[in-house]
Design an enzyme around this catalytic site. Structure first.
Site, PDB file in Angstrom:
ATOM      1  N   HIS A  60      40.890 116.005  34.237  1.00 20.52           N
ATOM      2  CA  HIS A  60      41.967 115.015  34.175  1.00 20.52           C
ATOM      3  C   HIS A  60      41.409 113.607  34.086  1.00 20.52           C
ATOM      4  CE1 HIS A  60      40.906 115.114  38.403  1.00 20.52           C
ATOM      5  NE2 HIS A  60      41.795 114.206  38.735  1.00 20.52           N
ATOM      6  N   HIS A  62      41.186 110.942  35.877  1.00 21.65           N
ATOM      7  CA  HIS A  62      40.839 110.122  37.027  1.00 21.65           C
ATOM      8  C   HIS A  62      39.361 109.781  36.872  1.00 21.65           C
ATOM      9  CE1 HIS A  62      44.309 111.145  40.059  1.00 21.65           C
ATOM     10  NE2 HIS A  62      44.525 110.016  39.416  1.00 21.65           N
ATOM     11  N   ASP A  64      36.723 109.608  38.594  1.00 21.38           N
ATOM     12  CA  ASP A  64      35.616 110.440  39.092  1.00 21.38           C
ATOM     13  C   ASP A  64      35.406 111.710  38.256  1.00 21.38           C
ATOM     14  OD1 ASP A  64      38.123 111.144  40.218  1.00 21.38           O
ATOM     15  OD2 ASP A  64      37.193 112.232  41.868  1.00 21.38           O
ATOM     16  N   HIS A  65      36.221 111.887  37.213  1.00 23.17           N
ATOM     17  CA  HIS A  65      36.089 113.077  36.367  1.00 23.17           C
ATOM     18  C   HIS A  65      35.786 112.752  34.905  1.00 23.17           C
ATOM     19  CE1 HIS A  65      37.502 115.720  39.610  1.00 23.17           C
ATOM     20  NE2 HIS A  65      38.078 114.595  39.998  1.00 23.17           N
ATOM     21  N   HIS A 140      48.553 118.072  40.652  1.00 22.49           N
ATOM     22  CA  HIS A 140      47.810 116.936  41.197  1.00 22.49           C
ATOM     23  C   HIS A 140      48.651 115.687  40.999  1.00 22.49           C
ATOM     24  CE1 HIS A 140      44.297 114.765  42.432  1.00 22.49           C
ATOM     25  NE2 HIS A 140      43.959 114.308  41.239  1.00 22.49           N
ATOM     26  N   ASP A 211      40.913 119.169  42.229  1.00 24.31           N
ATOM     27  CA  ASP A 211      42.020 118.203  42.254  1.00 24.31           C
ATOM     28  C   ASP A 211      43.375 118.884  42.044  1.00 24.31           C
ATOM     29  OD1 ASP A 211      39.544 116.709  41.852  1.00 24.31           O
ATOM     30  OD2 ASP A 211      40.845 114.960  41.734  1.00 24.31           O
ATOM     31  N   HIS A 269      34.011 118.790  45.249  1.00 18.74           N
ATOM     32  CA  HIS A 269      34.929 117.642  45.335  1.00 18.74           C
ATOM     33  C   HIS A 269      35.123 117.255  46.805  1.00 18.74           C
ATOM     34  CE1 HIS A 269      38.436 115.043  44.404  1.00 18.74           C
ATOM     35  NE2 HIS A 269      37.869 114.960  43.213  1.00 18.74           N
TER      36      HIS A 269
HETATM   37 ZN   LIG Z   1      38.791 113.743  41.779  1.00 17.57          ZN
HETATM   38 ZN   LIG Z   2      42.161 113.323  40.655  1.00 21.66          ZN
END
Ligand SMILES: [Zn+2]
Ligand SMILES: [Zn+2]
Length: 311
Positions: A60, A62, A64-65, A140, A211, A269
């Site tokens: 997704h 976000h 951090d991904h 999420h 997530d 995660h």
């Molecule tokens: Zn994340």
């Molecule tokens: Zn996320």
């Protein structure tokens, strides 16, 4: 088949933990799931190299991904004659990558194609001659996808007594049949591999699910997986954060892994609020629910066992 954990953290890179990213190495190829800030550091640290990287699947949008995608592309552009790259992900992944490329103007010497999820797509996102990648929406705070990489079924076991009863001479003809090729005997009889092989054998399956709240998609993707990389972000006492933001606690993950028949669950995660000294607490909580659960560790290599240990 090997899984290499390039990072096991959530939300942001920490000095002791990179954002969650998984590399699956199989048959000379590398399939990467998620690339946050610092994922290329994980690639360097584990010496995986980037030459075999053909597929990058993103859960997704976000940071951090996905913030590490441009860096991975730049790294790949440093090698000579790299192969094309396929980026799989949620709606918007193409725009994100193309705008980053246009804004930063970095050099690319390979073509990039995109597979964006939509309701109309089949459950199989991608397939090459060796594996398929399945995707499924999760639950999420943003639209998020989980994945499952499946090695395609392998030919059944060779049955020598059947070959002998068909009067096939031992040697190269046996070898051909074992590899799934048909043969013709000297007298003109045709023999197909199915005549001397057992049932096709299921390949190895790897799940990657981060997530999300507990949801149908998590079960679907983890069902009977030989190894599952699952979010285990919080201790049970911090469950209200998990519920509010759409994450799994270690207990959620362990419970689902147990019910879904996962063989080995590696929890990733991990929230930055836990330092490495606290990981044993998370592991203990997870194991109380499912013995096959453990906490993920950056740069760790996990070999994926065959189902039923038959090989
Ligand atoms: Zn994340
Ligand atoms: Zn996320």
């Amino acid at each position: 088949m090997e899984c290499i954990l390039l990072g096991s953290g959530g939300m942001m890179p920490m000095p002791y933990r990179l954002p969650t990213s998984l590399a699956v190495r199989f048959n000379g190829r590398i399939y990467i799931f998620d690339a946050g800030e610092g994922t290329q550091l994980g690639l360097k640290k584990t010496k995986i190299g980037i030459r075999g990287l053909n597929v990058l699947a993103v859960s997704h949008l976000h940071a951090d991904h996905c913030l590490g995608i441009p860096g991975i592309m730049m790294l790949k552009a440093q090698i000579q004659d790299p192969e094309p790259l396929t980026i799989i992900g949620p709606p918007g992944i193409k725009k994100f990558v193309e705008q980053a490329h246009a804004n930063l103007g970095f050099f690319l010497n390979f073509s990039v194609s995109f597979l964006e999820w939509s309701e109309q797509n089949s459950e199989v996102a991608y397939e090459d001659g060796k594996i398929r990648i399945i995707w499924h929406p999760l639950e999420h705070s943003r639209f998020c996808l989980g994945y499952r990489l499946e090695e395609l079924d392998r030919p059944g076991k060779f049955k020598p007594h059947l070959a002998t009863s068909l009067e096939i001479p031992k040697g190269s003809l046996w070898g051909k049949l074992q590899q799934g090729e048909s043969i013709t005997l000297e007298d003109g009889t045709e023999i197909s591999p199915e005549q001397v092989l057992g049932q096709p054998r299921r390949g190895r399956h790897v799940a990657y699910v981060v997530d999300t709240r507990p949801s149908k998609g998590v079960y679907r993707l983890c069902q009977g997986a030989d190894i599952a990389f699952m979010e285990g972000m919080f201790l049970p006492e911090h469950a209200e954060h998990a519920e509010a933001k759409g994450h799994l606690t270690v207990l959620d993950a362990a419970r689902i892994a147990g019910r879904a028949g996962v063989r080995r669950a590696v929890l990733v995660h991990i929230s930055p609020r836990y330092n490495n000294d606290e990981l044993s607490l998370l592991a203990e909580a997870a194991k109380s629910r499912f013995e096959g659960a453990e906490m993920g560790e950056d740069f760790q290599v996990y070999s994926v066992p065959y189902p039923n240990d038959e090989d």
